[in-house]
Write a protein that holds these residues in place. Structure first.
Motif, PDB file in Angstrom:
ATOM      1  N   LEU A  93       0.829  -1.205   0.000  1.00 63.34           N
ATOM      2  CA  LEU A  93       0.000   0.000   0.000  1.00 63.34           C
ATOM      3  C   LEU A  93       0.864   1.256   0.000  1.00 63.34           C
ATOM      4  CD1 LEU A  93      -2.638   1.549   0.181  1.00 63.34           C
ATOM      5  CD2 LEU A  93      -2.657   1.113   2.658  1.00 63.34           C
ATOM      6  N   LEU A  94       1.838   1.333   0.898  1.00 63.98           N
ATOM      7  CA  LEU A  94       2.690   2.517   0.955  1.00 63.98           C
ATOM      8  C   LEU A  94       3.581   2.633  -0.281  1.00 63.98           C
ATOM      9  CD1 LEU A  94       3.770   2.753   4.704  1.00 63.98           C
ATOM     10  CD2 LEU A  94       2.356   4.370   3.431  1.00 63.98           C
ATOM     11  N   ASP A  95       4.060   1.493  -0.796  1.00 68.70           N
ATOM     12  CA  ASP A  95       4.882   1.536  -2.007  1.00 68.70           C
ATOM     13  C   ASP A  95       4.087   2.118  -3.174  1.00 68.70           C
ATOM     14  OD1 ASP A  95       6.985   0.425  -0.646  1.00 68.70           O
ATOM     15  OD2 ASP A  95       6.723  -1.594  -1.449  1.00 68.70           O
ATOM     16  N   LEU A 103      -4.820   6.797   9.273  1.00 71.15           N
ATOM     17  CA  LEU A 103      -3.432   6.641   9.732  1.00 71.15           C
ATOM     18  C   LEU A 103      -2.474   6.567   8.545  1.00 71.15           C
ATOM     19  CD1 LEU A 103      -1.319   6.166  11.914  1.00 71.15           C
ATOM     20  CD2 LEU A 103      -1.932   3.729  11.872  1.00 71.15           C
ATOM     21  N   VAL A 104      -2.817   5.760   7.546  1.00 66.57           N
ATOM     22  CA  VAL A 104      -1.961   5.639   6.357  1.00 66.57           C
ATOM     23  C   VAL A 104      -1.798   6.991   5.684  1.00 66.57           C
ATOM     24  CG1 VAL A 104      -1.807   4.660   4.031  1.00 66.57           C
ATOM     25  CG2 VAL A 104      -2.486   3.212   5.959  1.00 66.57           C
ATOM     26  N   THR A 105      -2.884   7.741   5.596  1.00 66.04           N
ATOM     27  CA  THR A 105      -2.847   9.051   4.948  1.00 66.04           C
ATOM     28  C   THR A 105      -1.948  10.016   5.703  1.00 66.04           C
ATOM     29  OG1 THR A 105      -5.092   8.741   4.097  1.00 66.04           O
ATOM     30  CG2 THR A 105      -4.244  10.990   4.156  1.00 66.04           C
ATOM     31  N   LEU A 106      -2.045  10.033   7.013  1.00 68.39           N
ATOM     32  CA  LEU A 106      -1.196  10.917   7.815  1.00 68.39           C
ATOM     33  C   LEU A 106       0.277  10.584   7.626  1.00 68.39           C
ATOM     34  CD1 LEU A 106      -3.185  11.146  11.179  1.00 68.39           C
ATOM     35  CD2 LEU A 106      -2.993  12.889   9.391  1.00 68.39           C
ATOM     36  N   VAL A 107       0.593   9.302   7.589  1.00 71.51           N
ATOM     37  CA  VAL A 107       1.980   8.876   7.396  1.00 71.51           C
ATOM     38  C   VAL A 107       2.474   9.287   6.011  1.00 71.51           C
ATOM     39  CG1 VAL A 107       3.477   6.868   7.160  1.00 71.51           C
ATOM     40  CG2 VAL A 107       1.835   6.974   9.038  1.00 71.51           C
ATOM     41  N   ALA A 108       1.638   9.041   4.985  1.00 69.47           N
ATOM     42  CA  ALA A 108       2.022   9.402   3.611  1.00 69.47           C
ATOM     43  C   ALA A 108       2.170  10.913   3.464  1.00 69.47           C
ATOM     44  CB  ALA A 108       0.980   8.871   2.632  1.00 69.47           C
ATOM     45  N   PHE A 109       1.260  11.656   4.064  1.00 68.58           N
ATOM     46  CA  PHE A 109       1.308  13.107   3.977  1.00 68.58           C
ATOM     47  C   PHE A 109       2.583  13.645   4.631  1.00 68.58           C
ATOM     48  CE2 PHE A 109      -0.306  17.437   5.016  1.00 68.58           C
ATOM     49  CZ  PHE A 109      -0.681  17.813   3.735  1.00 68.58           C
ATOM     50  N   ASP A 119      14.856  16.413  -9.015  1.00 68.74           N
ATOM     51  CA  ASP A 119      13.421  16.535  -9.254  1.00 68.74           C
ATOM     52  C   ASP A 119      12.659  16.208  -7.983  1.00 68.74           C
ATOM     53  OD1 ASP A 119      13.828  17.141 -11.937  1.00 68.74           O
ATOM     54  OD2 ASP A 119      13.821  15.036 -12.534  1.00 68.74           O
ATOM     55  N   LEU A 120      11.543  16.911  -7.804  1.00 68.80           N
ATOM     56  CA  LEU A 120      10.734  16.681  -6.619  1.00 68.80           C
ATOM     57  C   LEU A 120      10.265  15.233  -6.539  1.00 68.80           C
ATOM     58  CD1 LEU A 120       9.162  17.548  -4.130  1.00 68.80           C
ATOM     59  CD2 LEU A 120       7.363  18.417  -5.634  1.00 68.80           C
ATOM     60  N   GLN A 121       9.891  14.645  -7.666  1.00 64.87           N
ATOM     61  CA  GLN A 121       9.383  13.273  -7.616  1.00 64.87           C
ATOM     62  C   GLN A 121      10.442  12.308  -7.091  1.00 64.87           C
ATOM     63  OE1 GLN A 121       8.394  11.285 -11.235  1.00 64.87           O
ATOM     64  NE2 GLN A 121      10.022  12.224 -12.411  1.00 64.87           N
ATOM     65  N   ASP A 122      11.725  12.588  -7.360  1.00 65.52           N
ATOM     66  CA  ASP A 122      12.790  11.730  -6.834  1.00 65.52           C
ATOM     67  C   ASP A 122      12.880  11.845  -5.319  1.00 65.52           C
ATOM     68  OD1 ASP A 122      13.444  10.877  -9.392  1.00 65.52           O
ATOM     69  OD2 ASP A 122      14.904  12.483  -9.690  1.00 65.52           O
ATOM     70  N   PHE A 123      12.653  13.052  -4.808  1.00 66.93           N
ATOM     71  CA  PHE A 123      12.667  13.240  -3.356  1.00 66.93           C
ATOM     72  C   PHE A 123      11.477  12.533  -2.712  1.00 66.93           C
ATOM     73  CE2 PHE A 123      15.611  16.523  -4.569  1.00 66.93           C
ATOM     74  CZ  PHE A 123      16.468  16.661  -3.487  1.00 66.93           C
ATOM     75  N   VAL A 124      10.342  12.554  -3.391  1.00 65.76           N
ATOM     76  CA  VAL A 124       9.172  11.855  -2.867  1.00 65.76           C
ATOM     77  C   VAL A 124       9.429  10.351  -2.835  1.00 65.76           C
ATOM     78  CG1 VAL A 124       6.731  11.321  -3.251  1.00 65.76           C
ATOM     79  CG2 VAL A 124       7.560  13.658  -3.592  1.00 65.76           C
ATOM     80  N   ARG A 125       9.982   9.837  -3.910  1.00 71.90           N
ATOM     81  CA  ARG A 125      10.278   8.403  -3.947  1.00 71.90           C
ATOM     82  C   ARG A 125      11.283   8.022  -2.857  1.00 71.90           C
ATOM     83  NH1 ARG A 125       7.886   6.171  -8.178  1.00 71.90           N
ATOM     84  NH2 ARG A 125       7.464   7.422 -10.037  1.00 71.90           N
ATOM     85  N   GLN A 126      12.288   8.857  -2.658  1.00 67.04           N
ATOM     86  CA  GLN A 126      13.280   8.567  -1.629  1.00 67.04           C
ATOM     87  C   GLN A 126      12.652   8.595  -0.246  1.00 67.04           C
ATOM     88  OE1 GLN A 126      16.568   7.595  -2.093  1.00 67.04           O
ATOM     89  NE2 GLN A 126      16.304   7.097   0.067  1.00 67.04           N
ATOM     90  N   ALA A 127      11.730   9.542  -0.023  1.00 65.25           N
ATOM     91  CA  ALA A 127      11.059   9.631   1.277  1.00 65.25           C
ATOM     92  C   ALA A 127      10.275   8.351   1.571  1.00 65.25           C
ATOM     93  CB  ALA A 127      10.131  10.837   1.310  1.00 65.25           C
ATOM     94  N   PHE A 128       9.607   7.815   0.555  1.00 61.93           N
ATOM     95  CA  PHE A 128       8.841   6.591   0.772  1.00 61.93           C
ATOM     96  C   PHE A 128       9.759   5.379   0.890  1.00 61.93           C
ATOM     97  CE2 PHE A 128       5.253   9.198  -0.189  1.00 61.93           C
ATOM     98  CZ  PHE A 128       4.177   8.565   0.435  1.00 61.93           C
ATOM     99  N   THR A 129      10.912   5.403   0.220  1.00 62.95           N
ATOM    100  CA  THR A 129      11.896   4.334   0.407  1.00 62.95           C
ATOM    101  C   THR A 129      12.409   4.325   1.832  1.00 62.95           C
ATOM    102  OG1 THR A 129      12.591   4.415  -1.917  1.00 62.95           O
ATOM    103  CG2 THR A 129      14.151   3.463  -0.339  1.00 62.95           C
ATOM    104  N   LEU A 131      10.842   5.586   4.377  1.00 60.91           N
ATOM    105  CA  LEU A 131       9.714   5.202   5.229  1.00 60.91           C
ATOM    106  C   LEU A 131       9.565   3.685   5.289  1.00 60.91           C
ATOM    107  CD1 LEU A 131       7.218   6.033   6.875  1.00 60.91           C
ATOM    108  CD2 LEU A 131       5.947   6.189   4.727  1.00 60.91           C
ATOM    109  N   ARG A 132       9.764   3.040   4.153  1.00 64.60           N
ATOM    110  CA  ARG A 132       9.676   1.578   4.118  1.00 64.60           C
ATOM    111  C   ARG A 132      10.707   0.952   5.060  1.00 64.60           C
ATOM    112  NH1 ARG A 132      10.167  -3.470   1.522  1.00 64.60           N
ATOM    113  NH2 ARG A 132       8.403  -3.984   0.138  1.00 64.60           N
TER     114      ARG A 132
END
Length: 212
Positions: free
Chosen positions: A95-97, A172-178, A195-205, A207-208
């Protein structure tokens, strides 16, 4: 989920350039003179457009400062994300990925610019009423994201979206993702490149790793 960016055509590049010129004009003038001392005519002259063109892009100088409300992604990608819940089984990270992929794509489509974001941040600190409006748009974004997450969980679990426990989980999932997205934005603004999208991907990596 796909991650291929479509390059905008000449007309779209001109449109984006005009929007940026207007935004930079209103932000720089408001910081220089004070927001209340800047008129649409002033902004139009600074951006080298007519007042009519200004109103073709923004309803008011407040809207020009705040920019477009954040969007999760286009409808097709949202539906793909929701349907993906059928194939994830009990994978706790899926889900988070997938949500990270969705939000990274949306970040690319938003085409933010550091200069605009940095100037807006300075101005919002000085004007509480503008800060409140910005926060309201972010709350609306958060609520829209939660509904998407809730639909994904409904597909994934077979539990109706009206179930209080499922809604609590989606919240809860939304708060964590936000929080991950905000972290990505803060890092992106402070950096010189990337690029911003790379920073977003790194943040979720990252987080995982944290939730493993």
């Amino acid at each position: 989920m796909t991650d291929q960016a479509v390059q905008p055509g000449l007309r779209e590049r001109k449109r984006l350039a005009t929007r940026r010129a207007i935004r930079m004009a209103v932000l720089s003038l408001a910081l220089e003179r004070g927001f209340e001392n800047v008129t649409v005519d002033d902004i139009s002259r600074q951006a080298d457009v007519s007042p009519r063109t200004f109103f073709n892009y923004f309803a008011s100088k407040e809207d020009a400062i705040l920019g477009d409300p954040p969007l999760v992604a286009d409808d097709a990608l949202v539906e793909e994300f929701i349907a993906g819940g059928r194939d994830t089984g009990d994978d706790p990270h899926a889900l988070l990925d997938d949500l990270g992929d969705l939000l990274a794509t949306a970040s690319h489509d938003a085409e933010p610019e550091r200069a605009v974001v940095q100037l807006r941040k300075q101005l919002l600190r000085q004007h509480r009423e503008l800060m409140h409006r910005r926060l309201a748009t972010m709350r609306a974004f958060e609520e829209a994201l939660m509904e998407i997450v809730l639909r994904r969980l409904e597909v994934q679990t077979g539990t109706p979206a009206s179930d209080p426990a499922l809604r609590a989980r989606a919240h809860l999932v939304t708060l964590v993702a936000f929080a991950a997205v905000r972290h990505a934005w803060a890092n992106w603004v402070e950096q010189e490149g990337g690029d911003l999208q790379d920073f977003v991907r790194q943040a979720f990596t990252d987080l995982r790793t944290v939730v493993s």
